[in-house]
Design a protein around this motif. Structure first.
Motif, mmCIF file in Angstrom:
data_model
loop_
_atom_site.group_PDB
_atom_site.id
_atom_site.type_symbol
_atom_site.label_atom_id
_atom_site.label_comp_id
_atom_site.label_asym_id
_atom_site.label_seq_id
_atom_site.Cartn_x
_atom_site.Cartn_y
_atom_site.Cartn_z
ATOM 1 N N CYS A 25 0.854 -1.205 0.186
ATOM 2 C CA CYS A 25 0.012 -0.010 -0.029
ATOM 3 C C CYS A 25 0.900 1.177 -0.141
ATOM 4 O O CYS A 25 0.440 2.388 -0.290
ATOM 5 C CB CYS A 25 -0.929 -0.072 1.326
ATOM 6 N N SER A 26 2.174 1.082 0.385
ATOM 7 C CA SER A 26 3.019 2.277 0.271
ATOM 8 C C SER A 26 3.737 2.442 -1.102
ATOM 9 O O SER A 26 4.442 3.578 -1.331
ATOM 10 C CB SER A 26 4.087 1.973 1.389
ATOM 11 N N TRP A 27 3.348 1.618 -2.114
ATOM 12 C CA TRP A 27 4.134 1.540 -3.359
ATOM 13 C C TRP A 27 3.381 2.647 -4.158
ATOM 14 O O TRP A 27 2.237 2.771 -4.249
ATOM 15 C CB TRP A 27 4.065 0.250 -4.088
ATOM 16 N N LYS A 28 4.181 3.054 -5.226
ATOM 17 C CA LYS A 28 3.764 3.911 -6.151
ATOM 18 C C LYS A 28 2.900 3.208 -7.016
ATOM 19 O O LYS A 28 2.924 1.965 -7.443
ATOM 20 C CB LYS A 28 5.035 4.679 -7.078
ATOM 21 N N MET A 29 1.798 3.899 -7.321
ATOM 22 C CA MET A 29 0.745 3.303 -8.586
ATOM 23 C C MET A 29 -0.210 2.160 -7.967
ATOM 24 O O MET A 29 -0.746 1.386 -8.769
ATOM 25 C CB MET A 29 1.511 2.562 -9.671
ATOM 26 N N VAL A 30 -0.375 2.029 -6.576
ATOM 27 C CA VAL A 30 -0.936 1.098 -6.044
ATOM 28 C C VAL A 30 -1.927 1.862 -4.904
ATOM 29 O O VAL A 30 -1.566 2.559 -4.235
ATOM 30 C CB VAL A 30 -0.371 -0.090 -5.160
ATOM 31 N N THR A 31 -3.418 1.267 -4.907
ATOM 32 C CA THR A 31 -4.343 1.699 -4.154
ATOM 33 C C THR A 31 -4.813 0.688 -3.250
ATOM 34 O O THR A 31 -4.890 -0.489 -3.791
ATOM 35 C CB THR A 31 -5.351 2.435 -4.697
ATOM 36 N N CYS A 32 -5.067 1.207 -2.178
ATOM 37 C CA CYS A 32 -5.577 -0.109 -1.025
ATOM 38 C C CYS A 32 -6.624 0.197 -0.406
ATOM 39 O O CYS A 32 -7.086 1.337 -0.254
ATOM 40 C CB CYS A 32 -4.270 -0.374 -0.140
ATOM 41 N N THR A 33 -7.359 -0.569 -0.002
ATOM 42 C CA THR A 33 -8.491 -0.414 0.875
ATOM 43 C C THR A 33 -8.250 -0.412 2.309
ATOM 44 O O THR A 33 -6.960 -0.299 2.639
ATOM 45 C CB THR A 33 -9.627 -1.903 0.857
ATOM 46 N N SER A 34 -9.251 0.202 3.147
ATOM 47 C CA SER A 34 -8.962 0.396 4.485
ATOM 48 C C SER A 34 -8.221 -0.881 5.127
ATOM 49 O O SER A 34 -7.496 -0.552 6.261
ATOM 50 C CB SER A 34 -10.035 1.009 5.296
ATOM 51 N N ASP A 35 -8.396 -2.121 4.875
ATOM 52 C CA ASP A 35 -7.965 -3.178 5.514
ATOM 53 C C ASP A 35 -6.611 -3.837 4.936
ATOM 54 O O ASP A 35 -6.060 -4.756 5.457
ATOM 55 C CB ASP A 35 -9.077 -4.420 5.411
ATOM 56 N N GLY A 36 -6.104 -2.647 3.976
ATOM 57 C CA GLY A 36 -4.910 -3.258 3.520
ATOM 58 C C GLY A 36 -4.792 -4.081 2.120
ATOM 59 O O GLY A 36 -3.586 -4.333 1.698
ATOM 60 N N SER A 37 -5.840 -4.382 1.592
ATOM 61 C CA SER A 37 -5.916 -5.176 0.514
ATOM 62 C C SER A 37 -5.640 -4.156 -0.779
ATOM 63 O O SER A 37 -6.183 -3.068 -0.797
ATOM 64 C CB SER A 37 -7.373 -5.759 0.171
ATOM 65 N N VAL A 38 -5.067 -4.863 -1.617
ATOM 66 C CA VAL A 38 -4.747 -4.107 -2.891
ATOM 67 C C VAL A 38 -5.961 -3.827 -3.781
ATOM 68 O O VAL A 38 -6.277 -5.045 -4.208
ATOM 69 C CB VAL A 38 -3.739 -4.663 -3.825
ATOM 70 N N SER A 39 -6.740 -2.781 -4.186
ATOM 71 C CA SER A 39 -7.764 -2.680 -4.806
ATOM 72 C C SER A 39 -7.561 -1.875 -6.179
ATOM 73 O O SER A 39 -8.513 -2.140 -6.944
ATOM 74 C CB SER A 39 -8.847 -1.554 -4.091
#
Length: 160
Positions: A25-39
């Motif tokens: 979730c700290s990576w560029k170009m990646v968005t995550c949900t509030s529970d930390g799953s890549v969305s």
């Protein structure tokens, strides 16, 4: 990390995608949900080339893939059909080749599909007609628009 293998990144936009970074979730170009799953994976227009790894099918909570206007090539991975939560798939403006995988028909939540400006060939998988929520389909394969209109009308009529 398997997604980054086989990818050339001339502008180093994926430079912080490394094994020592435990949290994607700290990576560029990646968005995550509030529970930390890549969305979402969003890398439009980054001049990235190479192949799209079948490992993308392991990101089970993905809702959006926007990789348009890059230089990805090779086939669209069959395992992309395992992403049951996917709502947006935009692979337009790349160099993908081969036939569309029939597994795209498994994406029942898909509402936007853009695959135009690639080198895709072959028939449109009939399974795509079963994705009822598609509101925008843009694929430059022969007869696609007619196929979807007829399929939608037939499926809509049968459901009433």
């Amino acid at each position: 990390m398997a997604i980054k293998q086989g990818v050339k990144d001339p502008h180093n936009v994926l430079d912080n995608w490394d094994l020592s970074s435990v949290d994607p979730c700290s990576w560029k170009m990646v968005t995550c949900t509030s529970d930390g799953s890549v969305s979402a994976l969003g890398m439009p227009g980054q001049n990235i080339s190479g192949t799209l790894s079948p490992a993308i099918g392991n990101l089970s909570n993905l809702q959006s893939i926007t990789l348009q206007n890059n230089e990805f090539s090779g086939p669209i991975p069959v395992k992309i059909g395992k992403l049951w939560n996917l709502q947006t798939l935009d692979l337009s403006g790349n160099k993908f080749s081969g036939e569309l995988p029939s597994s795209l028909g498994n994406l029942k939540n898909l509402n936007l599909l853009r695959l135009n400006n690639n080198s895709l060939t072959g028939p449109v998988p009939e399974s795509l007609s079963e994705v009822g929520g598609l509101t925008l389909v843009y694929v430059n394969l022969p007869y696609l628009f007619i196929y979807f209109c007829i399929s939608y009308i037939i499926n809509f009529s049968l459901k009433k």
